[in-house]
Design a protein around this motif. Structure first.
Motif, PDB file in Angstrom:
ATOM      1  N   MET A   1       0.872  -1.094   0.093  1.00 36.38           N
ATOM      2  CA  MET A   1      -0.148   0.093  -0.043  1.00 36.38           C
ATOM      3  C   MET A   1       0.866   1.135   0.113  1.00 36.38           C
ATOM      4  O   MET A   1       1.694   1.163   0.667  1.00 36.38           O
ATOM      5  CB  MET A   1      -0.712   0.062   1.348  1.00 36.38           C
ATOM      6  CG  MET A   1      -1.826  -1.217   1.000  1.00 36.38           C
ATOM      7  SD  MET A   1      -3.076  -1.118   2.634  1.00 36.38           S
ATOM      8  CE  MET A   1      -1.776  -1.959   3.773  1.00 36.38           C
ATOM      9  N   LEU A   2       0.723   2.212  -0.845  1.00 36.50           N
ATOM     10  CA  LEU A   2       1.306   3.310  -0.924  1.00 36.50           C
ATOM     11  C   LEU A   2       1.207   4.570   0.159  1.00 36.50           C
ATOM     12  O   LEU A   2       0.065   4.462   0.797  1.00 36.50           O
ATOM     13  CB  LEU A   2       1.123   4.065  -2.309  1.00 36.50           C
ATOM     14  CG  LEU A   2       1.393   3.264  -3.531  1.00 36.50           C
ATOM     15  CD1 LEU A   2       1.109   4.243  -4.706  1.00 36.50           C
ATOM     16  CD2 LEU A   2       2.702   2.957  -3.549  1.00 36.50           C
ATOM     17  N   GLY A   3       2.006   5.190   0.517  1.00 39.94           N
ATOM     18  CA  GLY A   3       2.078   6.018   1.522  1.00 39.94           C
ATOM     19  C   GLY A   3       2.157   7.484   1.082  1.00 39.94           C
ATOM     20  O   GLY A   3       2.302   7.623  -0.199  1.00 39.94           O
ATOM     21  N   LYS A   4       2.275   8.453   1.725  1.00 37.93           N
ATOM     22  CA  LYS A   4       2.629   9.842   1.609  1.00 37.93           C
ATOM     23  C   LYS A   4       3.356  10.714   2.091  1.00 37.93           C
ATOM     24  O   LYS A   4       3.576  10.286   3.512  1.00 37.93           O
ATOM     25  CB  LYS A   4       1.273  10.882   1.373  1.00 37.93           C
ATOM     26  CG  LYS A   4       0.504  10.948   2.766  1.00 37.93           C
ATOM     27  CD  LYS A   4      -0.779  11.605   2.544  1.00 37.93           C
ATOM     28  CE  LYS A   4      -1.662  11.713   3.732  1.00 37.93           C
ATOM     29  NZ  LYS A   4      -2.872  12.492   3.375  1.00 37.93           N
ATOM     30  N   GLN A  67      -0.494   3.417   5.279  1.00 37.86           N
ATOM     31  CA  GLN A  67      -1.477   2.219   6.024  1.00 37.86           C
ATOM     32  C   GLN A  67      -0.760   1.051   5.603  1.00 37.86           C
ATOM     33  O   GLN A  67      -0.125   0.793   4.554  1.00 37.86           O
ATOM     34  CB  GLN A  67      -2.922   2.126   5.353  1.00 37.86           C
ATOM     35  CG  GLN A  67      -3.500   3.521   5.251  1.00 37.86           C
ATOM     36  CD  GLN A  67      -4.276   3.669   6.846  1.00 37.86           C
ATOM     37  OE1 GLN A  67      -4.628   2.581   7.246  1.00 37.86           O
ATOM     38  NE2 GLN A  67      -4.570   4.782   7.211  1.00 37.86           N
ATOM     39  N   ARG A  68      -0.677   0.266   6.632  1.00 40.27           N
ATOM     40  CA  ARG A  68      -0.089  -1.226   6.567  1.00 40.27           C
ATOM     41  C   ARG A  68      -1.109  -2.157   7.151  1.00 40.27           C
ATOM     42  O   ARG A  68      -2.004  -2.082   7.930  1.00 40.27           O
ATOM     43  CB  ARG A  68       1.046  -0.980   7.087  1.00 40.27           C
ATOM     44  CG  ARG A  68       1.196  -0.906   8.682  1.00 40.27           C
ATOM     45  CD  ARG A  68       2.601  -0.971   9.354  1.00 40.27           C
ATOM     46  NE  ARG A  68       2.541  -0.578  10.833  1.00 40.27           N
ATOM     47  CZ  ARG A  68       3.638  -0.110  11.494  1.00 40.27           C
ATOM     48  NH1 ARG A  68       4.761  -0.113  10.952  1.00 40.27           N
ATOM     49  NH2 ARG A  68       3.650   0.240  12.785  1.00 40.27           N
ATOM     50  N   VAL A  69      -0.694  -3.712   6.849  1.00 43.99           N
ATOM     51  CA  VAL A  69      -1.724  -4.465   7.319  1.00 43.99           C
ATOM     52  C   VAL A  69      -1.338  -4.678   9.005  1.00 43.99           C
ATOM     53  O   VAL A  69      -0.467  -4.619   9.528  1.00 43.99           O
ATOM     54  CB  VAL A  69      -1.302  -5.872   6.562  1.00 43.99           C
ATOM     55  CG1 VAL A  69      -2.030  -7.229   7.497  1.00 43.99           C
ATOM     56  CG2 VAL A  69      -1.394  -5.891   5.419  1.00 43.99           C
ATOM     57  N   ALA A 765       2.915  -7.321   3.716  1.00 39.76           N
ATOM     58  CA  ALA A 765       2.403  -6.642   4.806  1.00 39.76           C
ATOM     59  C   ALA A 765       2.234  -5.204   4.093  1.00 39.76           C
ATOM     60  O   ALA A 765       1.387  -4.469   4.731  1.00 39.76           O
ATOM     61  CB  ALA A 765       3.714  -6.660   5.624  1.00 39.76           C
ATOM     62  N   GLY A 766       2.642  -4.901   2.799  1.00 35.91           N
ATOM     63  CA  GLY A 766       2.243  -3.592   2.328  1.00 35.91           C
ATOM     64  C   GLY A 766       1.426  -3.730   1.311  1.00 35.91           C
ATOM     65  O   GLY A 766       1.009  -2.467   0.659  1.00 35.91           O
ATOM     66  N   ARG A 767       0.767  -4.863   1.013  1.00 37.12           N
ATOM     67  CA  ARG A 767      -0.423  -4.880   0.172  1.00 37.12           C
ATOM     68  C   ARG A 767      -2.020  -4.552   0.823  1.00 37.12           C
ATOM     69  O   ARG A 767      -2.025  -4.477   2.042  1.00 37.12           O
ATOM     70  CB  ARG A 767      -0.634  -6.225  -0.540  1.00 37.12           C
ATOM     71  CG  ARG A 767       0.764  -6.427  -1.297  1.00 37.12           C
ATOM     72  CD  ARG A 767       0.873  -7.825  -1.978  1.00 37.12           C
ATOM     73  NE  ARG A 767       1.840  -8.277  -2.677  1.00 37.12           N
ATOM     74  CZ  ARG A 767       1.948  -8.630  -3.944  1.00 37.12           C
ATOM     75  NH1 ARG A 767       0.708  -8.797  -4.574  1.00 37.12           N
ATOM     76  NH2 ARG A 767       3.155  -8.779  -4.473  1.00 37.12           N
ATOM     77  N   GLU A 773      -3.840  -0.397   9.473  1.00 39.85           N
ATOM     78  CA  GLU A 773      -3.396   0.785  10.466  1.00 39.85           C
ATOM     79  C   GLU A 773      -2.652   1.739   9.914  1.00 39.85           C
ATOM     80  O   GLU A 773      -1.872   1.369   8.960  1.00 39.85           O
ATOM     81  CB  GLU A 773      -2.834  -0.027  11.795  1.00 39.85           C
ATOM     82  CG  GLU A 773      -1.559  -0.644  11.330  1.00 39.85           C
ATOM     83  CD  GLU A 773      -0.843  -1.344  12.772  1.00 39.85           C
ATOM     84  OE1 GLU A 773      -1.841  -1.581  13.676  1.00 39.85           O
ATOM     85  OE2 GLU A 773       0.166  -1.611  12.860  1.00 39.85           O
ATOM     86  N   ALA A 774      -2.845   2.780  10.413  1.00 42.64           N
ATOM     87  CA  ALA A 774      -1.837   3.873   9.914  1.00 42.64           C
ATOM     88  C   ALA A 774      -0.663   3.919  10.856  1.00 42.64           C
ATOM     89  O   ALA A 774      -0.379   3.497  11.696  1.00 42.64           O
ATOM     90  CB  ALA A 774      -2.581   5.105  10.191  1.00 42.64           C
TER      91      ALA A 774
END
Length: 806
Positions: A1-4, A67-69, A765-767, A773-774
């Motif tokens: 999952m992408l962050g910013k 966000q991550r698992v 874990a990043g999908r 959770e943030a």
């Protein structure tokens, strides 16, 4: 999952930008005063500017937010294939696919399973024909005879409905027995990540022969009423000949065919036409082999009793064969010829030769019984005796009042009943009730006028065809069709030819019989196996002298044969059409018996007229329903092979029978017998259902017993089917990666390579996942940030020292 990327110290923005611009000016001024050349002129200041820029960014407190698992909150399934296809060894491989899988799955304390268990609530399952939860994968033995992959994925969807399932890691070779069921909805599944076992990217295909497809069709051919179409797939086979055999239950080779392999890969069609030696349910096995491998590991252990499962034991491997498995070289098929005694009612207006040859032909068919009603004298007008007042009987019988003698009646025809079931059957001639008429499957009317029947009997005939589903055949003659007064009767409505025009029987120098284009396509209308032989047979037919000239052929009717006169005019000879649930036919020739009288020696030996009659009658009764019918319908339930037995029960009037007691008995391949009551269906009246699990491989025979609400025991019906899971399991010997890719695409997953399994698990874990959770990571005090700043400044200093600059 992408962050910013966000900045926590935005109040320092002006100070940070000011310091960076000041440093930028000083660096440019400093290097503008020097006399550097080459790479040093631009690389050294660039390194220093980068270092100053990173320091300025650190003043703004950079933070990475995403966000991550959530660890341990989401479920993740590891699904392992436990079927027999994993026992195969690919060319060049030192281990089987199953041994390769065990190495991947039996790492409990380290590796990708440990990492997966840290991030997810890990669930382990193994499957073949059904899904089974396991604590670990040490129990894999690869003995499952089916790979119900699609059904298992459906089971997972239902099992984890409304639960946070993040994905499915699927270990399989993609060889699934239900691989054609991809039209189901996979939208409710989480991402599926297949891991293809075996060697899917082989540079050389695996040599193999397999019976890929087997179909059964029934025709009215007398010599070969059953047609078995077997498609044999050849893959990477060297130039050779392939032999296919059809073997009956006694182990006898019924037919054998051999074809040459033109290419190393392709499909060879084999077409067998056989005649079962008995009525009812029979089983046949189609086996295929290379011609030079005759008798090598093909038969397995013979069965000790009929229906035993041991006759399906075929070795998976044979050292003398180049194929990796022999389990796909054979298939079992069930043939149901029916056990009903079909009854034909023949009605004739006068004794003739047509009945003689028709009876002679049908007597040789054990499943058909011909019952005849032949009129040998017409009814005469009743004589009106005129004697004493009120006396209506013959005066010769005066004085016998009260006795049992009856005066002779002249207003009734003289009928002869032949081959009736009971002495009382058809005692009054043609049946007057539905129950009596519905005992028959077809009616043949020959040279009999419509006035022979009462209006109610003509209506019964129409209901017999349209509602009961029977067959009607009218033969040509002096009192048939319009000449017999059928043009405005229910029988005339059923006939496939219009009677509005003159249809009187006419004679000429001769009519030649020829098949139309539609007739050539009907197996029951042909008597020879090849077109050349059939054309020669038609040329040898005698000339027929009597023909009923009918009107126009009705819409929906089909002309099977034409009568061609001496001038070349083509007239309808044999016409057929469906009518309601049944079918009707009209034979316009009135002297078909000449075929038997004027024959060559070859025709006498082949009995062409008898064969033509038998095939025509078989067509006439082919789809006539019975009061009790039983048929199997395959049904899959989460991978468990089920067979739903449907019993249709009808009353004497052939209406749906409710409130009946139905018992279905099944003989299993191992010889045991299981019984189950039939439950009424909610979708169709008169339909009763019973479901059996067909877990054993082999032959199944089923029988239904029905007792109606009055306690009367109805006729029994039987059926059968074959369960052959090994042939489907080994239908494809190479890993089916294309099938796995389609599953992954439909569930937004991806195919994972074996050498990339560790990297894939680390990326999970990043999908995307149901529960996340943030998280926030400060970048300014990360070790890599400090190292990058120091590296940039040290690089600039080193370049200056290298060139001897201050």
């Amino acid at each position: 999952m992408l962050g910013k990327l966000i900045f926590g110290g935005q109040s320092w923005l002006i100070v940070s930008m000011g310091l960076f611009l000041l440093g930028l000016i000083l660096v440019i001024w400093r290097y503008a005063q020097g006399s550097t050349d080459g790479v040093t002129r631009w690389l050294a200041p660039l390194c220093k500017i980068m270092g100053l820029l990173l320091l300025a960014v650190c003043l703004l407190d950079p933070l990475w937010n995403g966000q991550r698992v959530r660890p341990g909150a989401n479920l993740f399934v590891v699904l392992a294939d436990d079927s027999q296809s994993l026992t195969m060894r690919d060319p060049g491989a030192s281990t089987t696919r199953g041994e390769q899988l065990k190495r991947l799955l039996n790492v409990e304390q380290e590796g990708w399973q440990v990492r997966l268990g840290q991030d997810f609530d890990l669930r382990r399952y193994q499957f073949n024909s059904r899904l089974q939860g396991v604590p670990d994968f040490s129990g894999l033995d690869f003995q499952g005879s089916q790979t119900s992959l699609v059904a298992v994925l459906n089971g997972l969807k239902e099992r984890f409905r409304d639960r946070p399932l993040a994905g499915v890691l699927l270990f399989t070779d993609g060889v699934a027995t239900d691989a054609n069921d991809l039209n189901l909805d996979l939208g409710g599944l989480p991402p599926v990540y297949p891991v293809a076992l075996g060697m899917p990217s082989l540079s050389k295909a695996i040599p193999d022969l397999s019976v890929s497809h087997l179909t059964l069709s029934e025709t009215a051919f007398e010599d070969a009423p059953i047609t078995i179409q077997a498609d044999v797939t050849s893959t990477a086979m060297p130039t050779a000949k392939v032999t296919a055999e059809v073997i009956d239950e006694g182990g006898i080779v019924v037919q054998q065919q051999t074809q040459a392999i033109s290419n190393d890969s392709g499909t060879l069609p084999f077409r067998f036409q056989i005649r079962p030696t008995k009525s009812g349910v029979s089983f046949y096995e189609v086996r295929v082999r290379k011609e030079d491998e005759a008798g090598k590991g093909r038969t397995g252990t013979p069965a000790k009793e009929e229906g035993a499962a041991q006759d399906l034991l075929v070795p998976l491997e044979d050292a003398s064969s180049i194929e990796p498995t022999l389990a796909n070289n054979r298939r079992l098929i069930a043939v149901d010829r029916g056990s009903t005694k079909y009854r034909i009612l023949y009605l004739c207006g006068r004794p003739n030769w047509e009945y003689k040859y028709l009876k002679r032909a049908i007597d040789s068919d054990e499943q058909i019984q011909l019952t005849g009603v032949i009129r040998i004298a017409r009814k005469e007008p009743k004589f009106d005796w005129r004697s004493k007042a009120g006396e209506v009987s013959n005066p010769l019988f005066r004085g016998f009042e009260g006795k049992t003698e009856e005066t002779e009646r002249y207003d009734q025809p003289v009928l002869v009943r032949l081959n009736t079931k009971t002495p009382e059957e058809l005692a009054d001639g043609f049946p007057k009730t539905l129950e009596e008429l519905y005992e028959f499957h077809a009616v043949v009317i020959d040279d009999l006028e419509a006035e022979f029947f009462s209006p109610d009997q003509l209506s019964l005939l129409e209901r017999f065809v349209s509602e009961r589903g029977g067959g009607l055949l009218m033969l040509g003659g002096a009192e048939s069709f319009r000449q017999g007064g059928y043009e405005r009767t229910p029988v005339g409505r059923m006939l496939p030819i219009s009677l509005t025009q003159s249809s009187a029987a006419t004679t000429s120098t001769g009519y030649r019989l020829s098949l139309t284009r539609e007739g050539w396509l009907q197996p029951w209308a042909r008597l020879r196996s090849t077109e050349t032989e059939e054309q020669q047979r038609l040329l040898e037919l005698p000339n027929f002298l009597t023909l009923n000239r009918g009107g126009n052929v009705k819409p929906g009717a089909t002309v099977i044969a034409e009568a061609v006169d001496a001038s070349g005019q083509q007239l309808p000879g044999l016409i057929v059409q469906p009518f309601g649930r049944g079918r009707s036919a009209a034979m316009m020739l009135g002297d078909l018996w000449r075929w038997q009288l004027d024959r060559t020696n070859d025709q006498r030996e082949k009995d062409d007229l008898g064969k033509a009659w038998r095939q025509t009658v078989r067509w006439l009764i082919a789809d006539v329903p019975e009061r009790v019918e039983l048929r199997p319908v395959p049904k899959a339930d989460l991978g468990v092979p089920l067979m739903r037995l449907e019993a249709r029960i009808r009353t004497k009037e052939f209406l749906p029978q409710d409130n009946a007691s139905v018992t279905v008995t099944v003989k299993l391949p191992d010889g045991t017998v299981a019984s189950q009551p039939g439950e009424p269906s909610l979708q169709e009246p008169g339909l009763y259902e019973a479901t059996f699990a067909a877990r054993l491989a082999g032959r199944y025979r089923a029988e239904v017993e029905v007792i109606d609400q009055e306690g009367e025991r109805l006729a029994r019906a039987e059926t059968g089917w074959a369960v052959d899971p090994s042939a489907d399991e080994f239908a494809q010997v190479t890993p089916n990666v294309a099938f796995l890719k389609r599953i992954a695409e439909r569930t937004s997953g991806e195919v994972v390579p074996l050498d990339g399994l560790e990297r894939f698990v680390a990326s999970l874990a990043g999908r995307k996942a149901p529960l996340t959770e943030a998280y926030t990571i400060p970048l300014w005090h990360q070790p890599w940030m400090l190292g990058l700043i120091v590296a940039c400044l040290c690089a600039e200093w080193g370049l200056r020292r290298w060139k001897g600059l201050p």
